[in-house]
Design an enzyme around this catalytic site. Structure first.
Site, PDB file in Angstrom:
ATOM      1  N   PHE A   1       0.956  -1.126  -0.188  1.00  0.00           N
ATOM      2  CA  PHE A   1       0.038  -0.062  -0.082  1.00  0.00           C
ATOM      3  C   PHE A   1       0.939   1.284  -0.057  1.00  0.00           C
ATOM      4  O   PHE A   1       1.761   1.545   1.056  1.00  0.00           O
ATOM      5  CB  PHE A   1      -1.025   0.124   1.252  1.00  0.00           C
ATOM      6  CG  PHE A   1      -1.838   1.314   1.053  1.00  0.00           C
ATOM      7  CD1 PHE A   1      -3.050   1.016   0.303  1.00  0.00           C
ATOM      8  CD2 PHE A   1      -1.656   2.559   1.640  1.00  0.00           C
ATOM      9  CE1 PHE A   1      -3.989   2.223   0.185  1.00  0.00           C
ATOM     10  CE2 PHE A   1      -2.441   3.536   1.419  1.00  0.00           C
ATOM     11  CZ  PHE A   1      -3.697   3.360   0.615  1.00  0.00           C
TER      12      PHE A   1
ATOM     13  N   ASP B   1       9.569   2.796   1.690  1.00  0.00           N
ATOM     14  CA  ASP B   1       8.362   3.771   2.016  1.00  0.00           C
ATOM     15  C   ASP B   1       8.153   3.710   3.457  1.00  0.00           C
ATOM     16  O   ASP B   1       7.474   2.631   3.839  1.00  0.00           O
ATOM     17  CB  ASP B   1       7.009   3.070   1.467  1.00  0.00           C
ATOM     18  CG  ASP B   1       5.890   4.069   1.580  1.00  0.00           C
ATOM     19  OD1 ASP B   1       5.778   4.799   2.624  1.00  0.00           O
ATOM     20  OD2 ASP B   1       4.813   3.811   0.691  1.00  0.00           O
TER      21      ASP B   1
ATOM     22  N   LYS C   1       2.770  11.306   7.142  1.00  0.00           N
ATOM     23  CA  LYS C   1       1.915  11.201   8.023  1.00  0.00           C
ATOM     24  C   LYS C   1       2.326  11.851   9.260  1.00  0.00           C
ATOM     25  O   LYS C   1       2.215  13.225   9.536  1.00  0.00           O
ATOM     26  CB  LYS C   1       1.656   9.561   8.530  1.00  0.00           C
ATOM     27  CG  LYS C   1       1.134   8.957   7.245  1.00  0.00           C
ATOM     28  CD  LYS C   1       0.538   7.558   7.801  1.00  0.00           C
ATOM     29  CE  LYS C   1       0.049   6.536   6.598  1.00  0.00           C
ATOM     30  NZ  LYS C   1      -1.332   6.933   6.332  1.00  0.00           N
TER      31      LYS C   1
HETATM   32  C1  LIG Z   1       3.051   2.953   3.489  1.00  0.00           C
HETATM   33  C2  LIG Z   1       2.379   3.944   3.104  1.00  0.00           C
HETATM   34  N1  LIG Z   1       2.566   4.593   1.899  1.00  0.00           N
HETATM   35  C3  LIG Z   1       1.915   5.619   1.422  1.00  0.00           C
HETATM   36  C4  LIG Z   1       0.544   6.074   2.011  1.00  0.00           C
HETATM   37  C5  LIG Z   1      -0.219   7.119   1.464  1.00  0.00           C
HETATM   38  O1  LIG Z   1      -0.057   8.245   2.212  1.00  0.00           O
HETATM   39  P1  LIG Z   1      -1.337   9.380   2.094  1.00  0.00           P
HETATM   40  O2  LIG Z   1      -2.780   9.065   2.319  1.00  0.00           O
HETATM   41  O3  LIG Z   1      -0.991  10.655   2.767  1.00  0.00           O
HETATM   42  O4  LIG Z   1      -1.457   9.716   0.630  1.00  0.00           O
HETATM   43  C6  LIG Z   1       0.303   5.450   3.212  1.00  0.00           C
HETATM   44  C7  LIG Z   1      -1.083   5.695   3.765  1.00  0.00           C
HETATM   45  O5  LIG Z   1      -1.591   4.979   4.519  1.00  0.00           O
HETATM   46  C8  LIG Z   1       1.019   4.497   3.673  1.00  0.00           C
HETATM   47  O6  LIG Z   1       0.643   3.741   4.779  1.00  0.00           O
END
Ligand SMILES: Cc1ncc(COP(=O)(O)O)c(C=O)c1O
Length: 410
Positions: free
Chosen positions: A149, A234, A263
């Site tokens: 994700f 990530d 976040k």
């Molecule tokens: C590992 C990871 N990458 C990217 C994102 C995307 O972040 P955003 O919702 O701020 O676009 C998330 C969101 O849950 C995430 O958990």
């Protein structure tokens, strides 16, 4: 003079009903309407209090309205909020310097949301592949893991393996290869001379807090180095203290070429994300090739700097590690009593609920009625990710509520 009634004077039920015709139905929230919050606690419109065991999917690692973060935001609101990157602002240098130092890398590309950081890293990796590695034009590939994700944009859902995230949103962006997570042999087989980067989550959050075997992240590092492609971690959900270290990759002493943060970087106040990378990677970007009106704005930079300052103390990482032991102990005691299994690192757990007792959603709703907020994922799993400021007593209260809900459901 008559004063218009405040909208929050409406009841929770009225507010939920009012959303239905005017708000896109892309979420299925628990039926709780939060109006106020502090620390690990939120309060609904009727004044009922709940322990927040989700913490905005880790965007609230420092709890709701942490005094140091609120103060930094207030101070900045009184000075300067936005310049765009057409001009310099007096907050950005410090933010970039301190974030680079915190992560052990060299340069920072400030963005806003997590998905933007991922998109930005994909662009940087492709450009690096063409300019530095010498991949033929438009042939660059990026290897990703199944069940990933990384966000919701069209390019990112192009390499999702979740049909709900993809169906109806094609045509998709080409250039991605998907391999099973936690499988170094499959990863090695997918890498060739076109590979710009390997993009993975050090722990897969949305998949249910899936933790790879010891040695996997080190293996990814060795493999990407040996084959001459970039390792992009990530850490948008796993980073910034959640797992008991500043970054989840630190559990294996690994330094990726690019780290994606988001976040908690915005302190639960403003959306702040960043690509942090080695200089020889990030310097492929030149003026005009990438940007964001809000990326690096002074309010975000001020809050982001205050977040980095909190992490520099090591206190939150320590709390996550220590309270993580309490969380693990509490969950271990529930295995066989409604919990089929769990995965946990630091203050972060994916808990698989016995389907005989209820779905993850059922358990989340029952916990809500007990004054504890969590979120389900993939049918039978609930995620626990409380603010790192939660006390041991509060954590035990939440675990006690979980036990009660599971026992009553049995
Ligand atoms: C590992 C990871 N990458 C990217 C994102 C995307 O972040 P955003 O919702 O701020 O676009 C998330 C969101 O849950 C995430 O958990």
């Amino acid at each position: 003079m008559t004063v218009a009634p405040s909208r929050s004077l409406r009841s929770s039920a009225e507010l939920i009903r009012a959303e239905e015709p005017v708000l896109a139905h892309n979420y299925h929230p628990l039926p709780v309407v939060v109006a106020r919050a502090e620390g690990a606690w939120v309060e609904d419109v009727e004044g009922r209090r709940y322990l927040d065991m989700l913490a905005g999917y880790s965007a609230l690692n420092f709890g709701h309205r942490h005094p140091a973060l609120i103060e930094a935001a207030h101070r900045q609101l009184d000075q300067l909020t936005l310049t765009s990157r057409a001009f310099h602002n007096d907050r950005l240098a410090q933010f970039a310097e301190s974030l680079a130092e915190l992560t052990g890398l060299d340069m920072v590309l400030p963005m806003n949301t997590g998905a933007e950081a991922v998109e930005s890293a994909i662009k940087v990796a492709r450009k690096w592949a063409y300019e530095v590695k010498g991949v033929a034009p438009d042939q660059a590939t990026i290897v990703v893991a199944a069940d990933n994700f990384h966000g919701r944009t069209t390019t990112i859902v192009s390499f999702s393996t979740d049909e709900t995230a993809r169906a109806g949103f094609g045509p998709f962006t080409p250039g991605f290869r998907v391999v099973p997570y936690n499988d170094l042999a499959a990863l090695e087989a997918a890498i060739d001379e076109t590979t710009a980067a390997v993009l993975i989550e050090p722990i897969q959050g949305e998949a249910g807090v899936v933790i790879p075997d010891d040695g996997y992240l080190r293996g990814v590092r060795e493999l990407t180095r040996r084959t001459g492609c970039l390792f992009i971690a990530d850490e948008i959900q796993s980073g910034l203290g959640r797992t008991g270290r500043t970054l989840a990759v630190e559990h294996e002493d690994v330094v990726p070429d690019m780290i994606l943060l988001g976040k908690a970087l915005g302190g639960g106040i403003v959306p702040v994300s960043a690509v942090v990378a080695r200089r020889d990677v990030l310097q492929v970007l030149r003026p005009g090739e990438h940007g964001s009106t809000f990326g690096g704005n002074p309010l975000s930079a001020a809050v982001g700097s205050a977040v980095v300052e909190l992490l520099e103390t090591g206190e939150y990482q320590r709390r996550a590690a220590e309270l993580g032991i309490v969380l693990r102990g509490g969950l271990t005691a529930l295995v066989g009593k409604g919990v089929q299994g769990f995965r946990a690192r630091g203050l972060w757990a994916g808990v698989d609920i016995d389907p005989a007792i209820g779905t993850g959603r059922d358990i989340s709703e029952r916990l809500m009625r007990e004054g504890v907020l969590v979120k389900d994922t993939h049918g039978s799993t609930i995620r626990l990710a409380p603010p790192l400021t939660i006390t041991g007593e509060e954590l035990r209260t939440a675990l006690g509520s979980l036990e009660k809900v599971l026992t009553e459901g049995a």
